[in-house]
Design a protein around this motif. Structure first.
Motif, PDB file in Angstrom:
ATOM      1  N   TRP A 176     -14.331   3.483 -12.249  1.00 14.55           N
ATOM      2  CA  TRP A 176     -14.052   4.379 -13.375  1.00 14.55           C
ATOM      3  C   TRP A 176     -12.861   5.258 -13.010  1.00 14.55           C
ATOM      4  CZ3 TRP A 176     -19.021   6.947 -15.748  1.00 14.55           C
ATOM      5  CH2 TRP A 176     -19.995   5.972 -15.993  1.00 14.55           C
ATOM      6  N   VAL A 180     -13.344  10.818 -15.963  1.00 20.36           N
ATOM      7  CA  VAL A 180     -13.546  10.313 -17.318  1.00 20.36           C
ATOM      8  C   VAL A 180     -14.896  10.759 -17.881  1.00 20.36           C
ATOM      9  CG1 VAL A 180     -14.629   8.098 -16.722  1.00 20.36           C
ATOM     10  CG2 VAL A 180     -13.181   8.260 -18.755  1.00 20.36           C
ATOM     11  N   TYR A 183     -15.139  13.431 -20.607  1.00 16.67           N
ATOM     12  CA  TYR A 183     -14.823  13.112 -21.996  1.00 16.67           C
ATOM     13  C   TYR A 183     -16.009  12.489 -22.727  1.00 16.67           C
ATOM     14  CZ  TYR A 183      -9.992  13.655 -20.395  1.00 16.67           C
ATOM     15  OH  TYR A 183      -8.819  14.141 -19.871  1.00 16.67           O
ATOM     16  N   GLU A 211      -7.289   7.286 -12.586  1.00 15.56           N
ATOM     17  CA  GLU A 211      -7.081   8.488 -13.382  1.00 15.56           C
ATOM     18  C   GLU A 211      -5.602   8.651 -13.717  1.00 15.56           C
ATOM     19  OE1 GLU A 211      -7.968  13.314 -13.061  1.00 15.56           O
ATOM     20  OE2 GLU A 211      -7.667  12.120 -11.242  1.00 15.56           O
ATOM     21  N   LEU A 214      -4.614   6.005 -16.300  1.00 14.54           N
ATOM     22  CA  LEU A 214      -5.152   6.331 -17.619  1.00 14.54           C
ATOM     23  C   LEU A 214      -4.259   7.341 -18.331  1.00 14.54           C
ATOM     24  CD1 LEU A 214      -7.397   6.351 -19.795  1.00 14.54           C
ATOM     25  CD2 LEU A 214      -8.591   8.052 -18.397  1.00 14.54           C
ATOM     26  N   VAL A 235     -11.057   9.507 -24.773  1.00  9.04           N
ATOM     27  CA  VAL A 235     -10.082  10.291 -24.021  1.00  9.04           C
ATOM     28  C   VAL A 235      -8.890  10.567 -24.919  1.00  9.04           C
ATOM     29  CG1 VAL A 235      -8.654  10.406 -21.957  1.00  9.04           C
ATOM     30  CG2 VAL A 235     -10.835   9.173 -21.902  1.00  9.04           C
ATOM     31  N   PHE A 272     -12.921   4.579 -23.930  1.00  6.31           N
ATOM     32  CA  PHE A 272     -13.420   4.159 -22.619  1.00  6.31           C
ATOM     33  C   PHE A 272     -14.848   3.650 -22.749  1.00  6.31           C
ATOM     34  CE2 PHE A 272     -15.963   5.044 -18.832  1.00  6.31           C
ATOM     35  CZ  PHE A 272     -15.247   4.363 -17.861  1.00  6.31           C
ATOM     36  N   GLU A 489      -9.170  16.947 -22.408  1.00  5.41           N
ATOM     37  CA  GLU A 489     -10.306  16.045 -22.366  1.00  5.41           C
ATOM     38  C   GLU A 489     -11.149  16.223 -23.615  1.00  5.41           C
ATOM     39  OE1 GLU A 489     -12.249  17.128 -18.810  1.00  5.41           O
ATOM     40  OE2 GLU A 489     -10.677  16.372 -17.516  1.00  5.41           O
TER      41      GLU A 489
END
Length: 551
Positions: A176, A180, A183, A211, A214, A235, A272, A489
């Motif tokens: 991940w 995240v 969010y 991260e 993303l 996100v 996501f 976020e």
């Protein structure tokens, strides 16, 4: 296009296809594409099984070998990335991606492809800070240490993905992205996975490089697995200075913020979704519809031109040493070394010409080892196999003019390059014909200009191949844009659907194994000074806080 997304496959390929078939029959739909987010376990035989970093009780052939041998054929096009429980020797044969079986395609350490115009990117492995700055020095047979480190994400793949400028529709990772969970419904995730709470509170759960990707790439969808639960989040990529406030806000306040989000934020949102592993009563599969820019009845897989060009331009950065090294960056103002590899139009046209403007991925799968035979009894002990050069990788590297990291690692380690017997000695007529076709049709893929009789690729050292022939590259002209900051976020609580709350024994076993095996030692000491370009120390400030990143 209807796409099925799978979390951790864990070798249960036959069950996954059966589940999809059942859904198709019940709902009257047709799934066009399957995406698997790691722990695919493409074990072809008992030797491959010995390269997997799992406790002994989880060593199981499962069902992939049936698709490799031809006993079964994948009913739909399947794309997957690697996780932390893989037949690593098999996937190392395809560092830039390739077919592991008919209709089943691996994206490589990192990769970008197009399926009917949908742009799909992926990053294999998991992040560990103590291996992130190293080269790809591992090769089979592995030691206890390299069997674990081989699936750790390296900085070069992330660096290459950061050069992408065109929009990404789907990004796949095993890890991940770190943070995240802020969010989505963080409190519900903590109730379902209590042992995640401490890492979430410290901001350490997830992958730091993911991260960064993303926030920089802002894909429309991001699919992941690894943590063995289903979790959804929305996100929003908004103002930098609002991200900290959002991270510290309560779930209820964030829900109100979500409702107030205007339509002008659309296009700056990443949906996501993480999924569970393939087990009964677990939420491991999700179907969704994605509009395709290319309307075709057939599903067609293509190379991505921008990604091919990035691979070509950064070939000189390939490193296969166990020591840590640093990639070029803008921090050293006095350096004239190029650090921005976002391709120009001329550079992409040069690469396009290498493939004669034909970017469709060739169906050049060929077996490189004998598949598992369930009717034959095992003698008990099975040794790890030696590293083998896959003809798909050889063909791809020769066409693009880049180096195979496994070949380089073997040469530097003083090992002989082992080419698959399937190229010339296979007794299997069907696959021998395929292998012969790979050789005889080499010119159809490798369009780099050459005249006269050329030596066989086997006779050419990877060090002697010039990846930049006939191309004058421009000097670096601009910095990589600073899109790697913090963003606001946000939560999409409506998309959150968690599975049951039973504890995951395998996950705890995996973590225990990881802690035991990941001893930072310099293995396979290199006594030969390699002709690999050395770089001055720069970018030291990136990813150096290893104590906080190691799990």
């Amino acid at each position: 296009m209807k796409i099925a997304v799978e979390g951790c496959a864990h070798g249960e390929l036959e069950k996954i296809y059966e589940t999809i078939q059942s859904i198709e029959n019940e709902e009257g739909v047709k799934v066009d594409l399957l995406l698997c987010c790691g722990d695919f376990q493409a074990t072809r035989n008992l030797e491959d099984l010995q390269t997997m970093a799992v406790p002994q009780k989880y060593l199981d052939m499962c069902s992939f070998y049936k698709y490799y041998s031809g006993e079964l054929v994948a009913p739909i096009l399947t794309l997957f990335i690697g996780g932390n429980h893989e037949a690593s020797n098999h996937l190392q044969e395809l560092p830039y991606g390739g077919w592991v079986a008919p209709n089943i395609y691996y994206l490589g350490y990192a990769g970008v492809v197009k399926v009917n115009g949908i742009r799909i990117a992926g990053l294999s492995g998991i992040y560990k800070g103590h291996d992130y700055l190293r080269g790809r020095y591992e090769f089979a047979p592995y030691t206890d240490t390299t069997r674990t480190s081989v699936y750790h994400v390296r900085q070069l793949e992330v660096f290459r993905l950061k050069q992408l400028s065109d929009s990404i529709d789907i990004f796949m990772s095993h890890d991940w992205p770190r943070g995240v969970y802020n969010y989505g419904n963080k409190s519900q995730l903590a109730r379902f996975k209590p042992h995640f709470r401490d890492e979430m509170d410290k901001g350490q759960l997830g992958s730091r490089p993911c991260e960064d990707l993303l926030k920089l790439l802002k894909p429309k969808y991001w699919f992941a697995a690894h943590l063995h639960c289903k979790f959804a989040a929305l996100v929003t990529h908004d103002e930098l200075d609002e991200s900290r406030e959002v991270a510290e806000s309560s779930y209820e306040n964030l829900s109100l913020r979500k409702k107030a989000t205007s339509e002008d934020s659309e296009g700056r949102v990443t949906k996501f979704l993480a999924l569970d592993k393939c087990l009964p009563k677990r939420r491991f599969l999700q179907l969704l519809d994605i509009e395709t820019p290319v309307s075709e009845s057939d599903i067609r897989l293509e190379y991505d031109l921008e990604w091919l060009t990035i691979l070509f331009l950064t070939n000189n950065l390939t490193n296969v040493k166990s020591a840590k090294y640093y990639l070029p960056g803008p921090h050293n103002a006095a350096s004239t070394e190029r650090y921005n590899f976002k391709p120009t139009t001329d550079e992409m046209e040069h690469v396009r010409n290498k493939f004669a403007s034909d970017l469709f991925v060739p169906n050049n799968f060929v077996r490189t080892v004998e598949p598992y035979n369930a009717s034959e009894s095992s003698n008990g002990y099975t040794a790890q196999p030696k590293a083998v050069i896959n003809p798909q990788t050889q063909q791809f590297c020769d066409a693009l003019g880049i180096d195979d990291p496994v070949s380089l690692a073997l040469i530097i380690g003083g090992q002989e390059l082992s080419y698959s017997s399937a190229l010339n000695e296979s007794t299997d007529t069907e696959f021998n014909d395929s292998a012969t076709s790979v050789q005889t049709e080499q010119s159809s893929l490798n369009m780099s200009s050459s005249t006269g009789d050329a030596p066989s690729p086997r006779q050419i050292s990877p060090f002697k191949r010039k990846s930049s022939s006939s191309l004058n590259l421009p000097k670096p002209i601009s910095e990589i844009d600073g899109a790697e900051g913090e963003f606001q976020e946000k939560i999409n609580s409506d998309e959150l659907h968690l599975g049951n709350s039973s504890a995951d024994e395998a996950e705890k076993e995996d973590k225990a194994t990881e802690n035991v095996n990941e001893v930072d030692s310099e293995v396979n000491a290199l006594n030969v000074k390699p002709p690999v370009k050395k770089f001055k120390r720069r970018n030291q400030s990136l990813y150096m806080n290893e104590s906080k990143e190691d799990e």
